[in-house]
Design a protein around this motif. Structure first.
Motif, PDB file in Angstrom:
ATOM      1  N   LEU A  56     142.532  -6.120  63.011  1.00 16.58           N
ATOM      2  CA  LEU A  56     143.751  -5.953  62.224  1.00 16.58           C
ATOM      3  C   LEU A  56     143.446  -5.908  60.727  1.00 16.58           C
ATOM      4  O   LEU A  56     143.908  -5.014  60.005  1.00 16.58           O
ATOM      5  N   ALA A  59     141.226  -2.784  59.870  1.00 20.20           N
ATOM      6  CA  ALA A  59     142.040  -1.566  59.903  1.00 20.20           C
ATOM      7  C   ALA A  59     142.903  -1.478  58.648  1.00 20.20           C
ATOM      8  O   ALA A  59     143.049  -0.407  58.043  1.00 20.20           O
ATOM      9  N   TRP A  60     143.456  -2.613  58.240  1.00 22.69           N
ATOM     10  CA  TRP A  60     144.265  -2.676  57.019  1.00 22.69           C
ATOM     11  C   TRP A  60     143.410  -2.310  55.802  1.00 22.69           C
ATOM     12  O   TRP A  60     143.833  -1.552  54.939  1.00 22.69           O
ATOM     13  N   THR A  75     140.949   3.797  61.845  1.00 25.11           N
ATOM     14  CA  THR A  75     141.327   4.296  63.173  1.00 25.11           C
ATOM     15  C   THR A  75     140.668   3.519  64.302  1.00 25.11           C
ATOM     16  O   THR A  75     141.344   3.103  65.255  1.00 25.11           O
ATOM     17  N   GLY A  78     142.086   0.077  64.603  1.00 30.93           N
ATOM     18  CA  GLY A  78     143.425   0.100  65.171  1.00 30.93           C
ATOM     19  C   GLY A  78     143.371   0.178  66.688  1.00 30.93           C
ATOM     20  O   GLY A  78     144.096  -0.537  67.393  1.00 30.93           O
TER      21      GLY A  78
END
Length: 228
Positions: A56, A59-60, A75, A78
């Motif tokens: 998380l 990805a952020w 990607t 995620g």
């Protein structure tokens, strides 16, 4: 020269995506066993919860309004977050009550931690400061994620058995971290480089232990070990 470096970095990013997807999918064999036996046995659920938080945050970090040219990072992480979420739910379904409570508490804390980090990064930081904050958060959790299998390492040493530390999982960590370390160094991204370097070292340690204990017979486990 700059275009060449960017191209090579992109290639390693693609390899890193493939290796990371393999890494995320390796535990499927373990979870098939858990579902079949309706028990998590001695498997630890903590690494999967920590991997969820790592995915998380990473990805952020990879999103365009945080860092540029890191869409490959966003990607694959995620996708990884979705896969790890499924694994966590399986642990909550088949784990003993003590383990369920522990995993549930950690899971809730993970969601709170991610939401807090995301809100803070958007509300209080901008530009390079936002990247630094998100990069530090992702790096710290990545290091914790790679360190979480240390409980399995201890179990391997105590039982002299690699039953609960699958070879392909450790191998996938090494391959994935190698690709992302090179990706990070080519892009001069110390956050990715440092975290994956630590992951690479720990992955190598797990492989060494695997080859030391792979021919050992599984120790009889009565009540000597606590569920993680």
């Amino acid at each position: 020269m700059g275009d060449l470096v960017h191209t090579v970095q992109f290639v390693f990013g693609i390899f890193g995506n493939a290796a990371s997807l393999f890494l995320f999918l390796v535990p499927m064999h373990t979870f098939k066993r858990i579902i079949k036996n309706k028990s998590t046995e001695q498997f630890s659920g903590i690494p999967y919860v920590m991997t969820l938080l790592n995915c998380l945050l990473t990805a952020w970090y990879g999103l365009p309004f945080i860092t540029s040219n890191n869409i490959l990072v966003a990607t694959i992480n995620g996708v990884g977050a979705a896969i790890e979420l499924i694994y966590v739910f399986i642990f909550l379904l088949y784990g003993p009550n003590k383990q369920k409570r522990k995993i549930l508490v950690i899971f809730v804390l993970v969601l709170i931690a991610f939401a807090t980090a995301a809100v803070i990064s958007i509300s209080f930081f901008h530009g390079k400061n936002r990247r630094f904050f998100c990069g530090m958060a992702a790096t710290i959790i990545t290091v914790v994620m790679y360190a979480s299998p240390l409980s399995n390492i201890r179990l391997v040493i105590r039982t002299k058995s690699v039953e609960y530390m699958p070879f392909f999982l450790s191998f996938a960590v090494v391959v994935s971290c190698t690709n992302w370390f090179i990706y990070g160094m080519l892009g001069m991204d110390l956050f990715i480089g440092i975290s994956t370097c630590i992951g690479l070292i720990l992955g190598v340690v797990q492989l060494i232990l695997y080859f030391i204990y792979r021919d050992k017979k599984t120790s009889t486990i009565v009540d000597e070990f606590q569920y993680a």
